[in-house]
Design a protein around this motif. Structure first.
Motif, PDB file in Angstrom:
ATOM      1  N   ALA A  46       2.026  39.706  42.137  1.00 34.02           N
ATOM      2  CA  ALA A  46       0.704  40.221  41.762  1.00 34.02           C
ATOM      3  C   ALA A  46      -0.390  39.355  42.384  1.00 34.02           C
ATOM      4  CB  ALA A  46       0.569  40.266  40.244  1.00 34.02           C
ATOM      5  N   ILE A  47      -0.189  38.055  42.389  1.00 30.01           N
ATOM      6  CA  ILE A  47      -1.168  37.158  43.002  1.00 30.01           C
ATOM      7  C   ILE A  47      -1.295  37.482  44.486  1.00 30.01           C
ATOM      8  CG2 ILE A  47      -1.661  34.750  43.594  1.00 30.01           C
ATOM      9  CD1 ILE A  47      -0.263  34.004  40.889  1.00 30.01           C
ATOM     10  N   ARG A  48      -0.163  37.694  45.142  1.00 34.51           N
ATOM     11  CA  ARG A  48      -0.181  38.038  46.571  1.00 34.51           C
ATOM     12  C   ARG A  48      -0.995  39.311  46.807  1.00 34.51           C
ATOM     13  NH1 ARG A  48      -0.698  35.933  50.417  1.00 34.51           N
ATOM     14  NH2 ARG A  48       1.127  34.624  50.293  1.00 34.51           N
ATOM     15  N   ARG A  49      -0.794  40.325  45.973  1.00 38.19           N
ATOM     16  CA  ARG A  49      -1.536  41.580  46.148  1.00 38.19           C
ATOM     17  C   ARG A  49      -3.035  41.366  45.977  1.00 38.19           C
ATOM     18  NH1 ARG A  49       3.229  43.121  43.985  1.00 38.19           N
ATOM     19  NH2 ARG A  49       2.562  43.078  41.805  1.00 38.19           N
ATOM     20  N   VAL A  50      -3.422  40.460  45.108  1.00 40.58           N
ATOM     21  CA  VAL A  50      -4.843  40.203  44.861  1.00 40.58           C
ATOM     22  C   VAL A  50      -5.466  39.366  45.979  1.00 40.58           C
ATOM     23  CG1 VAL A  50      -6.469  39.012  43.327  1.00 40.58           C
ATOM     24  CG2 VAL A  50      -4.697  40.486  42.365  1.00 40.58           C
ATOM     25  N   VAL A  51      -4.767  38.327  46.428  1.00 48.78           N
ATOM     26  CA  VAL A  51      -5.357  37.430  47.429  1.00 48.78           C
ATOM     27  C   VAL A  51      -5.191  37.939  48.855  1.00 48.78           C
ATOM     28  CG1 VAL A  51      -5.065  35.430  45.931  1.00 48.78           C
ATOM     29  CG2 VAL A  51      -3.356  35.887  47.696  1.00 48.78           C
ATOM     30  N   GLY A  52      -4.245  38.832  49.067  1.00 51.63           N
ATOM     31  CA  GLY A  52      -4.028  39.373  50.405  1.00 51.63           C
ATOM     32  C   GLY A  52      -3.059  38.541  51.214  1.00 51.63           C
ATOM     33  N   PRO A  53      -2.699  39.044  52.390  1.00 52.15           N
ATOM     34  CA  PRO A  53      -1.651  38.414  53.199  1.00 52.15           C
ATOM     35  C   PRO A  53      -2.088  37.166  53.964  1.00 52.15           C
ATOM     36  CG  PRO A  53      -2.508  40.334  54.320  1.00 52.15           C
ATOM     37  CD  PRO A  53      -3.166  40.301  52.962  1.00 52.15           C
ATOM     38  N   ASP A  54      -3.398  36.929  54.059  1.00 53.67           N
ATOM     39  CA  ASP A  54      -3.873  35.814  54.882  1.00 53.67           C
ATOM     40  C   ASP A  54      -4.003  34.495  54.119  1.00 53.67           C
ATOM     41  OD1 ASP A  54      -3.989  37.487  57.101  1.00 53.67           O
ATOM     42  OD2 ASP A  54      -6.040  38.106  56.627  1.00 53.67           O
ATOM     43  N   VAL A  55      -3.812  34.527  52.808  1.00 55.81           N
ATOM     44  CA  VAL A  55      -3.895  33.303  52.000  1.00 55.81           C
ATOM     45  C   VAL A  55      -2.466  32.843  51.718  1.00 55.81           C
ATOM     46  CG1 VAL A  55      -4.648  32.290  49.816  1.00 55.81           C
ATOM     47  CG2 VAL A  55      -6.067  34.030  50.938  1.00 55.81           C
ATOM     48  N   GLU A  56      -2.160  31.632  52.145  1.00 57.05           N
ATOM     49  CA  GLU A  56      -0.822  31.086  51.904  1.00 57.05           C
ATOM     50  C   GLU A  56      -0.685  30.694  50.438  1.00 57.05           C
ATOM     51  OE1 GLU A  56       2.193  27.605  53.551  1.00 57.05           O
ATOM     52  OE2 GLU A  56       0.165  27.724  54.340  1.00 57.05           O
ATOM     53  N   LEU A  57       0.419  31.081  49.820  1.00 56.90           N
ATOM     54  CA  LEU A  57       0.702  30.682  48.442  1.00 56.90           C
ATOM     55  C   LEU A  57       1.645  29.492  48.473  1.00 56.90           C
ATOM     56  CD1 LEU A  57       1.225  34.115  46.632  1.00 56.90           C
ATOM     57  CD2 LEU A  57      -0.851  32.724  46.797  1.00 56.90           C
ATOM     58  N   LEU A  58       1.228  28.388  47.868  1.00 52.17           N
ATOM     59  CA  LEU A  58       2.023  27.167  47.842  1.00 52.17           C
ATOM     60  C   LEU A  58       2.638  27.004  46.456  1.00 52.17           C
ATOM     61  CD1 LEU A  58      -0.516  24.867  49.693  1.00 52.17           C
ATOM     62  CD2 LEU A  58       1.425  26.088  50.669  1.00 52.17           C
ATOM     63  N   ASP A  59       3.954  27.010  46.421  1.00 55.41           N
ATOM     64  CA  ASP A  59       4.696  26.938  45.161  1.00 55.41           C
ATOM     65  C   ASP A  59       5.542  25.676  45.163  1.00 55.41           C
ATOM     66  OD1 ASP A  59       6.361  27.244  42.979  1.00 55.41           O
ATOM     67  OD2 ASP A  59       7.223  29.138  43.639  1.00 55.41           O
ATOM     68  N   GLY A  60       5.174  24.718  44.347  1.00 54.93           N
ATOM     69  CA  GLY A  60       5.896  23.456  44.300  1.00 54.93           C
ATOM     70  C   GLY A  60       7.001  23.412  43.264  1.00 54.93           C
ATOM     71  N   SER A  61       7.340  24.553  42.673  1.00 58.09           N
ATOM     72  CA  SER A  61       8.299  24.537  41.566  1.00 58.09           C
ATOM     73  C   SER A  61       9.697  24.072  41.981  1.00 58.09           C
ATOM     74  CB  SER A  61       8.369  25.904  40.883  1.00 58.09           C
ATOM     75  OG  SER A  61       8.756  26.909  41.788  1.00 58.09           O
ATOM     76  N   ALA A  62      10.145  24.412  43.175  1.00 61.25           N
ATOM     77  CA  ALA A  62      11.484  23.974  43.600  1.00 61.25           C
ATOM     78  C   ALA A  62      11.533  22.454  43.736  1.00 61.25           C
ATOM     79  CB  ALA A  62      11.878  24.639  44.915  1.00 61.25           C
ATOM     80  N   GLY A  63      10.496  21.866  44.304  1.00 58.85           N
ATOM     81  CA  GLY A  63      10.435  20.417  44.432  1.00 58.85           C
ATOM     82  C   GLY A  63      10.354  19.725  43.076  1.00 58.85           C
ATOM     83  N   THR A  64       9.600  20.319  42.180  1.00 56.55           N
ATOM     84  CA  THR A  64       9.485  19.766  40.826  1.00 56.55           C
ATOM     85  C   THR A  64      10.835  19.796  40.126  1.00 56.55           C
ATOM     86  OG1 THR A  64       7.181  20.453  40.676  1.00 56.55           O
ATOM     87  CG2 THR A  64       8.328  20.033  38.597  1.00 56.55           C
ATOM     88  N   ALA A  65      11.571  20.886  40.284  1.00 59.53           N
ATOM     89  CA  ALA A  65      12.898  20.995  39.663  1.00 59.53           C
ATOM     90  C   ALA A  65      13.857  19.961  40.244  1.00 59.53           C
ATOM     91  CB  ALA A  65      13.451  22.406  39.854  1.00 59.53           C
ATOM     92  N   ARG A  66      13.832  19.778  41.579  1.00 56.31           N
ATOM     93  CA  ARG A  66      14.708  18.773  42.201  1.00 56.31           C
ATOM     94  C   ARG A  66      14.389  17.365  41.694  1.00 56.31           C
ATOM     95  NH1 ARG A  66      13.690  21.934  46.669  1.00 56.31           N
ATOM     96  NH2 ARG A  66      12.126  20.477  47.428  1.00 56.31           N
ATOM     97  N   GLU A  67      13.101  17.051  41.602  1.00 56.38           N
ATOM     98  CA  GLU A  67      12.709  15.713  41.137  1.00 56.38           C
ATOM     99  C   GLU A  67      13.076  15.510  39.669  1.00 56.38           C
ATOM    100  OE1 GLU A  67      11.102  11.816  41.177  1.00 56.38           O
ATOM    101  OE2 GLU A  67      11.984  13.121  42.683  1.00 56.38           O
TER     102      GLU A  67
END
Length: 82
Positions: A46-67
């Motif tokens: 939903a966030i992607r649909r609102v911000v459009g394709p030109d805004v990169e979405l940065l998701d740090g959840s995988a790194g947080t889980a590893r740490e």
């Protein structure tokens, strides 16, 4: 957050809420948006649909889980786990 906690991860109501809250950010013309809450990756579509394709979405959840895993294992004296 309220939408995710209700399990409402898509739909027009969510997108209207996101559009209203992100309007000031989007007005600044960002290149990227950090999903800085554990709830936000669940609504990434939903966030992607609102911000459009030109805004990169940065998701740090995988790194947080590893740490988190690394630190918990360190508390138990385990240096690695397959």
């Amino acid at each position: 957050v309220e939408f995710v906690e209700r399990g409402e991860l898509t739909g027009p109501a969510l997108e209207r809420c996101l559009a209203a809250r992100l309007a000031p950010v989007l007005a600044a013309g960002p290149d990227a948006l950090v999903l800085g809450c554990t709830h936000f990756p669940f609504a990434a579509g939903a966030i992607r649909r609102v911000v459009g394709p030109d805004v990169e979405l940065l998701d740090g959840s995988a790194g947080t889980a590893r740490e988190t895993k690394r630190r918990l294992l360190a508390l138990e004296g385990i240096t690695h786990l397959k």
